[in-house]
Design an enzyme around this catalytic site. Structure first.
Site, mmCIF file in Angstrom:
data_model
loop_
_atom_site.group_PDB
_atom_site.id
_atom_site.type_symbol
_atom_site.label_atom_id
_atom_site.label_comp_id
_atom_site.label_asym_id
_atom_site.label_seq_id
_atom_site.Cartn_x
_atom_site.Cartn_y
_atom_site.Cartn_z
ATOM 1 N N ALA A 85 0.803 -1.227 0.000
ATOM 2 C CA ALA A 85 0.000 0.000 0.000
ATOM 3 C C ALA A 85 0.837 1.280 0.000
ATOM 4 O O ALA A 85 0.387 2.312 -0.494
ATOM 5 C CB ALA A 85 -0.940 -0.017 1.202
ATOM 6 N N PHE A 112 -2.866 0.888 5.218
ATOM 7 C CA PHE A 112 -3.542 0.368 6.403
ATOM 8 C C PHE A 112 -2.810 0.707 7.693
ATOM 9 O O PHE A 112 -3.414 1.065 8.688
ATOM 10 C CB PHE A 112 -3.652 -1.158 6.319
ATOM 11 N N ILE A 152 -4.632 -3.623 -4.479
ATOM 12 C CA ILE A 152 -5.862 -3.990 -5.175
ATOM 13 C C ILE A 152 -6.372 -2.795 -5.979
ATOM 14 O O ILE A 152 -7.518 -2.761 -6.402
ATOM 15 C CB ILE A 152 -6.922 -4.473 -4.159
ATOM 16 N N HIS A 210 -3.675 -10.248 -3.809
ATOM 17 C CA HIS A 210 -4.900 -9.988 -3.045
ATOM 18 C C HIS A 210 -6.063 -9.536 -3.919
ATOM 19 O O HIS A 210 -6.986 -8.870 -3.455
ATOM 20 C CB HIS A 210 -4.612 -8.958 -1.942
ATOM 21 N N CYS A 253 -19.064 -12.862 -8.332
ATOM 22 C CA CYS A 253 -19.944 -13.713 -7.531
ATOM 23 C C CYS A 253 -19.063 -14.774 -6.869
ATOM 24 O O CYS A 253 -18.267 -15.427 -7.539
ATOM 25 C CB CYS A 253 -20.991 -14.377 -8.419
ATOM 26 N N CYS A 304 -20.359 -18.476 -8.446
ATOM 27 C CA CYS A 304 -20.166 -18.893 -9.851
ATOM 28 C C CYS A 304 -19.079 -18.093 -10.554
ATOM 29 O O CYS A 304 -18.807 -18.308 -11.726
ATOM 30 C CB CYS A 304 -21.479 -18.812 -10.631
ATOM 31 N N ASN A 328 10.773 1.208 2.837
ATOM 32 C CA ASN A 328 9.563 1.414 3.646
ATOM 33 C C ASN A 328 9.828 2.398 4.778
ATOM 34 O O ASN A 328 10.841 2.311 5.451
ATOM 35 C CB ASN A 328 9.105 0.075 4.240
HETATM 36 P P1 NAD Z 1 0.478 -1.611 5.042
HETATM 37 O O1 NAD Z 1 -0.516 -0.503 5.144
HETATM 38 O O2 NAD Z 1 0.483 -2.661 6.069
HETATM 39 O O3 NAD Z 1 1.934 -0.980 5.001
HETATM 40 C C1 NAD Z 1 2.250 0.096 4.176
HETATM 41 C C2 NAD Z 1 3.638 0.567 4.556
HETATM 42 O O4 NAD Z 1 4.031 1.563 3.633
HETATM 43 C C3 NAD Z 1 3.705 1.181 5.949
HETATM 44 O O5 NAD Z 1 4.622 0.446 6.735
HETATM 45 C C4 NAD Z 1 4.200 2.620 5.692
HETATM 46 O O6 NAD Z 1 5.204 3.001 6.608
HETATM 47 C C5 NAD Z 1 4.769 2.554 4.306
HETATM 48 N N1 NAD Z 1 4.597 3.793 3.522
HETATM 49 C C6 NAD Z 1 3.437 4.456 3.278
HETATM 50 N N2 NAD Z 1 3.656 5.491 2.438
HETATM 51 C C7 NAD Z 1 4.993 5.497 2.185
HETATM 52 C C8 NAD Z 1 5.846 6.343 1.411
HETATM 53 N N3 NAD Z 1 5.361 7.366 0.688
HETATM 54 N N4 NAD Z 1 7.177 6.074 1.386
HETATM 55 C C9 NAD Z 1 7.685 5.014 2.117
HETATM 56 N N5 NAD Z 1 6.916 4.192 2.844
HETATM 57 C C10 NAD Z 1 5.597 4.420 2.875
HETATM 58 O O7 NAD Z 1 0.345 -2.204 3.582
HETATM 59 P P2 NAD Z 1 0.626 -3.676 3.036
HETATM 60 O O8 NAD Z 1 1.884 -4.231 3.603
HETATM 61 O O9 NAD Z 1 0.463 -3.563 1.574
HETATM 62 O O10 NAD Z 1 -0.548 -4.560 3.636
HETATM 63 C C11 NAD Z 1 -1.854 -4.054 3.653
HETATM 64 C C12 NAD Z 1 -2.898 -4.884 2.977
HETATM 65 O O11 NAD Z 1 -3.948 -4.006 2.673
HETATM 66 C C13 NAD Z 1 -2.450 -5.455 1.680
HETATM 67 O O12 NAD Z 1 -2.908 -6.755 1.666
HETATM 68 C C14 NAD Z 1 -3.177 -4.657 0.605
HETATM 69 O O13 NAD Z 1 -3.879 -5.559 -0.236
HETATM 70 C C15 NAD Z 1 -4.254 -3.887 1.318
HETATM 71 N N6 NAD Z 1 -4.297 -2.454 0.965
HETATM 72 C C16 NAD Z 1 -4.174 -2.092 -0.332
HETATM 73 C C17 NAD Z 1 -4.195 -0.740 -0.681
HETATM 74 C C18 NAD Z 1 -4.024 -0.410 -2.150
HETATM 75 O O14 NAD Z 1 -4.361 -1.209 -3.006
HETATM 76 N N7 NAD Z 1 -3.480 0.775 -2.471
HETATM 77 C C19 NAD Z 1 -4.363 0.237 0.296
HETATM 78 C C20 NAD Z 1 -4.520 -0.172 1.635
HETATM 79 C C21 NAD Z 1 -4.477 -1.533 1.951
HETATM 80 ZN ZN ZN Z 2 -23.246 -16.394 -9.368
#
Ligand code: NAD
Ligand code: ZN
Length: 253
Positions: free
Chosen positions: A29, A40, A108, A126, A134, A137, A226
């Site tokens: 994310a 998140f 996602i 994910h 659905c 199906c 990160n």
């Molecule tokens: P996470 O929210 O757990 O972790 C995101 C990490 O990114 C954090 O540790 C944060 O410190 C770091 N971060 C945020 N912005 C940053 C930046 N500009 N520079 C450097 N670091 C930065 O996310 P995850 O590990 O992907 O797990 C969360 C779950 O939630 C995943 O399964 C994902 O599918 C879903 N999710 C997806 C989205 C999306 O599609 N954009 C958004 C939120 C959550």
């Molecule tokens: Zn169906």
């Protein structure tokens, strides 16, 4: 090793990428926060406000399905307005230059596709929140289709017209089986990689979080980009806590 500053991180990344024969990026994310989609687990992130609805609860009651779609539609304007950020575009460029063999993503939001990455180079662990399916199906429904029926029924989630099964955003919820084909491809890419770039993931969601360690144990070099520390920083060859867009921007050229 933790990069002392941004220049150090970029220089070392350039070096690692030029030495690599087969690199893989693994995104979370954090790569999409600059596009206006909150993550998140950053302080104040979505997680701290609402825990995602697990599959069991979604299936157990119509009220939970209604609530899931209410939340989905509340988030929708941010997702719809989002355009690929510098991180997405830099990775698309590395794919184009033949430097990256694949992007494994937990996201996602469809932004890797929108940055021009071909579907065969992208592995979504994910699912994808830009449409619905659905659960019985597997028929596909567009979000606008769901919204029209949801609103016409006064906030009641529609069922599948073909089989009456529950219709859910095409994302993998907690409690839902991981997509087999995506997991198989992600493992093959991880094992074939000599450089693994983990970008914007807190690395706490399993089994996805297992891939960086799998790469490292298989002899690849590991980069963790990160803002917050992760449990895998200690085994990484390079850790940068700098902003993802800032660190990846030089790779746009
Ligand atoms: P996470 O929210 O757990 O972790 C995101 C990490 O990114 C954090 O540790 C944060 O410190 C770091 N971060 C945020 N912005 C940053 C930046 N500009 N520079 C450097 N670091 C930065 O996310 P995850 O590990 O992907 O797990 C969360 C779950 O939630 C995943 O399964 C994902 O599918 C879903 N999710 C997806 C989205 C999306 O599609 N954009 C958004 C939120 C959550
Ligand atoms: Zn169906």
């Amino acid at each position: 090793m933790i990069a002392a500053d941004r220049k150090h991180a970029v220089d070392r990344m350039v070096e690692l990428i030029s030495q690599s024969r087969r690199a893989v990026a693994f995104t979370g994310a954090g790569i999409s926060t600059e596009c206006g989609i909150p993550d998140f687990r950053s302080p104040g992130g979505l997680w701290t406000k609402t825990f995602p609805i697990p599959l069991g609860e979604f299936l157990a009651s119509r009220e939970m399905r209604n609530e899931a779609w209410r939340r989905k539609f509340a988030m929708e304007p941010a997702f719809r307005a989002a355009r690929p950020g510098r991180g997405h575009r830099a990775l698309a460029r590395l794919i184009q230059r033949g430097k990256l063999s694949a992007i494994i993503t937990q996201n996602i939001d469809n932004l890797h596709q929108e940055s021009g990455v071909p579907q065969e180079k992208l592995i979504e662990l994910h699912g994808n929140g830009s449409y619905a399916t659905c659960l019985d199906c597997a028929a596909r429904y567009e979000l606008d289709w769901v919204r029209e029926r949801f609103e016409a029924a006064g906030g009641v989630a529609p069922d599948c017209p073909k089989c009456q099964g529950p219709v859910k955003a095409a994302t993998i919820s907690f409690g839902q089986a991981m997509p087999e084909e995506a997991m198989r491809r992600a493992e093959a890419e991880t094992r074939a990689a000599d450089l693994f770039l983990s970008i914007g993931s807190s690395l706490v969601v399993w089994p996805a979080a297992g891939f960086p360690a799998m790469a490292k144990q298989n002899g690849a070099r590991l980069v963790v980009l990160n803002r917050e520390p992760t449990d895998f920083d200690g085994m990484a060859d390079l850790v940068s806590r700098d902003d993802i867009g800032d660190v990846l921007e030089p790779f746009l050229a």
